[in-house]
Scaffold this motif. Structure first.
Motif, PDB file in Angstrom:
ATOM      1  N   LYS A 565       0.835  -1.205   0.000  1.00  0.00           N
ATOM      2  CA  LYS A 565       0.000   0.000   0.000  1.00  0.00           C
ATOM      3  C   LYS A 565       0.870   1.254   0.000  1.00  0.00           C
ATOM      4  O   LYS A 565       0.589   2.220  -0.720  1.00  0.00           O
ATOM      5  N   VAL A 566       1.913   1.249   0.805  1.00  0.00           N
ATOM      6  CA  VAL A 566       2.816   2.402   0.869  1.00  0.00           C
ATOM      7  C   VAL A 566       3.408   2.681  -0.510  1.00  0.00           C
ATOM      8  O   VAL A 566       3.452   3.833  -0.972  1.00  0.00           O
ATOM      9  N   PRO A 603     -10.667   1.816   8.337  1.00  0.00           N
ATOM     10  CA  PRO A 603      -9.549   2.709   8.645  1.00  0.00           C
ATOM     11  C   PRO A 603      -8.277   2.291   7.913  1.00  0.00           C
ATOM     12  O   PRO A 603      -7.986   1.101   7.773  1.00  0.00           O
ATOM     13  N   THR A 604      -7.538   3.263   7.431  1.00  0.00           N
ATOM     14  CA  THR A 604      -6.280   2.995   6.733  1.00  0.00           C
ATOM     15  C   THR A 604      -5.219   2.554   7.739  1.00  0.00           C
ATOM     16  O   THR A 604      -5.056   3.191   8.784  1.00  0.00           O
ATOM     17  N   LEU A 610       0.383   7.269   7.092  1.00  0.00           N
ATOM     18  CA  LEU A 610       1.485   8.240   7.151  1.00  0.00           C
ATOM     19  C   LEU A 610       1.949   8.607   5.747  1.00  0.00           C
ATOM     20  O   LEU A 610       2.288   9.770   5.476  1.00  0.00           O
ATOM     21  N   GLN A 611       1.965   7.620   4.844  1.00  0.00           N
ATOM     22  CA  GLN A 611       2.379   7.891   3.471  1.00  0.00           C
ATOM     23  C   GLN A 611       1.387   8.819   2.773  1.00  0.00           C
ATOM     24  O   GLN A 611       1.775   9.720   2.018  1.00  0.00           O
ATOM     25  N   VAL A 612       0.095   8.624   3.024  1.00  0.00           N
ATOM     26  CA  VAL A 612      -0.935   9.479   2.419  1.00  0.00           C
ATOM     27  C   VAL A 612      -0.779  10.916   2.906  1.00  0.00           C
ATOM     28  O   VAL A 612      -0.805  11.865   2.103  1.00  0.00           O
ATOM     29  N   VAL A 613      -0.629  11.098   4.203  1.00  0.00           N
ATOM     30  CA  VAL A 613      -0.479  12.451   4.756  1.00  0.00           C
ATOM     31  C   VAL A 613       0.756  13.125   4.175  1.00  0.00           C
ATOM     32  O   VAL A 613       0.715  14.285   3.736  1.00  0.00           O
ATOM     33  N   SER A 614       1.859  12.375   4.144  1.00  0.00           N
ATOM     34  CA  SER A 614       3.098  12.925   3.602  1.00  0.00           C
ATOM     35  C   SER A 614       2.928  13.279   2.127  1.00  0.00           C
ATOM     36  O   SER A 614       3.449  14.305   1.654  1.00  0.00           O
ATOM     37  N   ALA A 615       2.175  12.444   1.388  1.00  0.00           N
ATOM     38  CA  ALA A 615       1.963  12.691  -0.040  1.00  0.00           C
ATOM     39  C   ALA A 615       1.180  13.975  -0.266  1.00  0.00           C
ATOM     40  O   ALA A 615       1.533  14.798  -1.131  1.00  0.00           O
ATOM     41  N   GLY A 666       6.427   8.591  12.206  1.00  0.00           N
ATOM     42  CA  GLY A 666       5.061   9.001  12.494  1.00  0.00           C
ATOM     43  C   GLY A 666       5.003  10.357  13.172  1.00  0.00           C
ATOM     44  O   GLY A 666       4.167  11.215  12.829  1.00  0.00           O
ATOM     45  N   GLU A 667       5.872  10.560  14.146  1.00  0.00           N
ATOM     46  CA  GLU A 667       5.895  11.844  14.853  1.00  0.00           C
ATOM     47  C   GLU A 667       6.309  12.975  13.908  1.00  0.00           C
ATOM     48  O   GLU A 667       5.786  14.097  13.996  1.00  0.00           O
TER      49      GLU A 667
END
Length: 685
Positions: A565-566, A603-604, A610-615, A666-667
């Protein structure tokens, strides 16, 4: 992004040659699909009979029964065939022992980990340990004085040694527990004695010894140290790969097979040298640049001279002409089947499989070499690769796509400010050809392959080529720091590679969840990582298509693997950053928002989240890009604000002790999200 790592629990030089995964679980399904159910019980009875001729016959019959027949193999497993054959290794008749070892060897290479683990658990190493000194003594006698050697010396050293060595090699790839037990047998002097006497022994036996040593020196420190610190061993290995004279010419009907095996032997030996490098003085191998002067010159001709489409067509012709094996019901003890009896079509299929396995091995070695950015000096001027690519004429559409790779790179050269680096055209173009499937690369949906060993080898080549590409592009993305021009690459090169990999995945198809289709799924699992690596290097230069967005999104939804997924999210992120593809950006970003809390259902998982948020942060970090209008009009900022608490909760759920690196990431992503929200609010757009 992560590089392709070789895991001992997963990697085999011969991955399961004859899979049974297309069959439903249990013996009932195997019984229903096997045409040999009636003969199994008589064979089992003869295997335990008092007549040694019957026991020998039964051992040979097992080999014939399981040939390309996973259903019958499973039925025999249900009758404890492994345990019964291991018992026969202690038989009072030597010929029974030899044939029992042959059957166990065939079960090992055809059946994979489960059978090998069963053999280990049933203590097959106990009899095998006793065979090693016996074979060594006989080999010494045979080499010192052939006339005075025992009558059966040749059979013992040639056929029996081959079987024993192959079983040991397969067991060593089964588990670390099995490997540690094999380390205690002190096999290195035993195996090196075969390599040292290579001119006086059958090539097949010597190649098996090289294969076993290659596996044993793969990230196995005790064996590596034993080989690399022995100057005689390393000099012998170097002499094999760099002979003083041309290899002997083979005449007769087996000439092609011998040539293919000779190549396999040299590739294996180059792999051993790389496994144990760096070699310390005083060995002559310490004076040589192994990668540049030994390994690559050995691998390049193998890769440049192999056409998978031609190999698949030749295999299909052999399959169509294949004579049936002797029917067991028509055989008597006076006419015992020969375990080495092969028809011309079987010999051709064996030759093709050896050739394909050698290509797979070469790719496996290259994958390790590409764990860091390739040294331009090492990969410069690969003779024959470009010529071979230009001369290929393939009918299959996928092959035509692959054939265009060199032309695309050449055509773009006219508008480049500099030529692509040598390793790019030397390595990447041939590798792209190896990822394109053939008609025999995968089993048909819901059915076995017409020739499982060929299909197994072709699938393994595709996987190995993708793993190598994955490492190459990750290394380039890391080294270039987002500037492919610093490596002499332009956008056309990136589009060519991305399209070639995508076209290969299209040919694989999306029917990847059915029984027996594990290789198709593995192609996608690794392929999306390559797409991510290429996209990262050429970010902003790849215009996405509607099909790519739809298929990648559906694949991300369907895969249960968080790491996959990542990679898939990473590939979509790169496609979303094409400045002029505003609609595509909106579709991808809307999909990403659907993966955020609290709206995501289900839920993801944490790492993909984390990858989605970063993207999202990366995509919209420059408010001046044309597609930033999607962020403003879609009220993405509101969605990000609503996601903050869910992201914080996900980060708190990461165990600091067990997943320290993930917790740190994550942080970092959590803090970046909060800072990004503040930044976008401050813009007041």
């Amino acid at each position: 992004m992560g590089k392709s790592q070789k895991k001992r629990s997963m990697r085999r030089h011969n991955p399961m040659r004859v899979p049974d995964s297309h069959l439903p679980p249990g013996l009932a399904s195997a019984s229903a699909s096997s045409s040999k159910t009636e003969v199994i019980l008589p064979i089992i009875q003869k295997l335990e009979g008092v007549d040694p001729a019957e026991r020998k016959w039964a051992c040979v019959a097992v080999s014939n029964l399981i040939q390309n027949d996973p259903s019958t193999r499973r039925l025999l497993q249900g009758k404890n065939i492994v345990g019964k054959l291991i018992t026969r290794l202690s038989d009072s008749e030597e010929e029974v022992v030899i044939e029992a070892a042959g059957s166990l060897r065939n079960l090992c290479i055809d059946g994979g980990f489960d059978i090998c683990a069963e053999m280990y658990n049933k203590n097959i190493l106990a009899p095998l340990k006793t065979f090693v000194p016996k074979i060594s003594n006989t080999l010494s006698q045979l080499l010192a004085s052939p006339k005075d050697a025992p009558e059966n010396a040749q059979q013992l050293v040639h056929q029996f040694a081959d079987n024993v060595i192959t079983i040991l090699w397969c067991l060593s790839e089964t588990s670390n527990k099995a490997l540690n037990s094999i380390n205690e047998i002190s096999l290195v002097p035993f195996l090196m004695s075969f390599l040292a006497a290579r001119d006086k022994l059958p090539l097949s036996t010597v190649t098996s010894a090289a294969q076993c040593l290659y596996v044993l020196t793969d990230e196995n420190r005790p064996i590596i140290e034993e080989v690399r610190t022995n100057a005689e061993y390393t000099a012998c290995l170097l002499a094999i790969v760099r002979p003083d004279s041309a290899p002997p010419k083979h005449n007769g009907k087996n000439k092609d097979t011998s040539d293919v095996r000779s190549t396999a032997f040299r590739v294996l030996t180059s792999g051993i040298l790389r496994n144990v490098s760096p070699v310390p003085p005083p060995s002559i191998a310490a004076t040589v640049d192994l990668d540049r002067d030994v390994v690559l010159p050995t691998l390049e001709p193998v890769l440049s001279s192999t056409d998978l489409q031609d190999a698949a067509q030749a295999a299909q012709q052999a399959i169509d002409q294949q004579e049936s094996i002797p029917q067991l019901e028509n055989l008597s003890l006076k006419h015992t089947p020969k375990s080495d009896h092969k028809s011309p079509s079987e010999l051709e299929l064996e030759r093709l499989e050896t050739q394909l396995r050698t290509v797979q091995l070469a790719l496996e070695i290259l994958t390790g070499m590409c764990a860091t950015l390739p040294d331009p000096e090492v990969f410069s001027g690969a003779p024959g690769v470009d010529d071979q690519a230009d001369n290929e004429d393939e009918d299959d559409q996928g092959a035509e796509d692959a054939q265009d790779i060199d032309m695309a790179i050449d055509d773009s050269a006219g508008v480049q400010t500099s030529q692509p680096p040598a390793f790019f055209t030397t390595l990447v173009a041939p590798l792209l050809k190896f990822v394109h499937p053939t008609a025999l690369s995968f089993p048909p949906l819901g059915a076995p392959s017409p020739h499982p060993p060929t299909t197994s080898a072709l699938g393994a080549i595709h996987i190995s080529a993708l793993e190598c590409l994955n490492n190459i592009f990750l290394s380039m993305a890391t080294s270039s720091r987002g500037r492919p021009s610093s490596l002499g690459l332009d956008a056309a090169s990136g589009r060519t590679v991305f399209d070639a990999v995508w076209n290969a995945l299209r040919l694989v198809g999306t029917e990847i969840t059915g029984a027996g289709q594990e290789r198709r799924r593995e192609m996608w699992d690794i392929g999306v990582g390559v797409l991510w690596g290429v996209g990262t290097l050429f970010k902003g230069a790849l215009a996405p298509t509607e099909e790519q967005i739809q298929v990648l999104s559906q694949f991300n939804n369907s895969t249960p693997d968080a790491q996959v997924k990542v990679k898939t999210i990473g590939a979509l992120e790169c496609l979303a950053q094409h400045p002029d593809s505003v609609d595509a950006n909106r579709i991808i970003s809307s999909y990403f928002l659907s993966l955020l809390p609290p709206v995501a259902s289900p839920p993801t998982p944490t790492e993909p989240l984390l990858q989605v948020v970063s993207a999202i942060i990366d995509i919209y970090s420059d408010e001046g890009l044309p597609y930033d209008t999607n962020f403003r009009q879609g009220r993405y900022l509101d969605a990000l604000v609503q996601s903050v608490e869910g992201v914080r909760k996900a980060v708190r759920g990461i165990d600091k002790k067990k997943e320290r690196e993930l917790r740190i990431r994550g942080e970092e992503v959590r803090d970046n999200l909060v800072a990004f929200i503040q930044y976008r609010r401050g813009l007041r757009l």
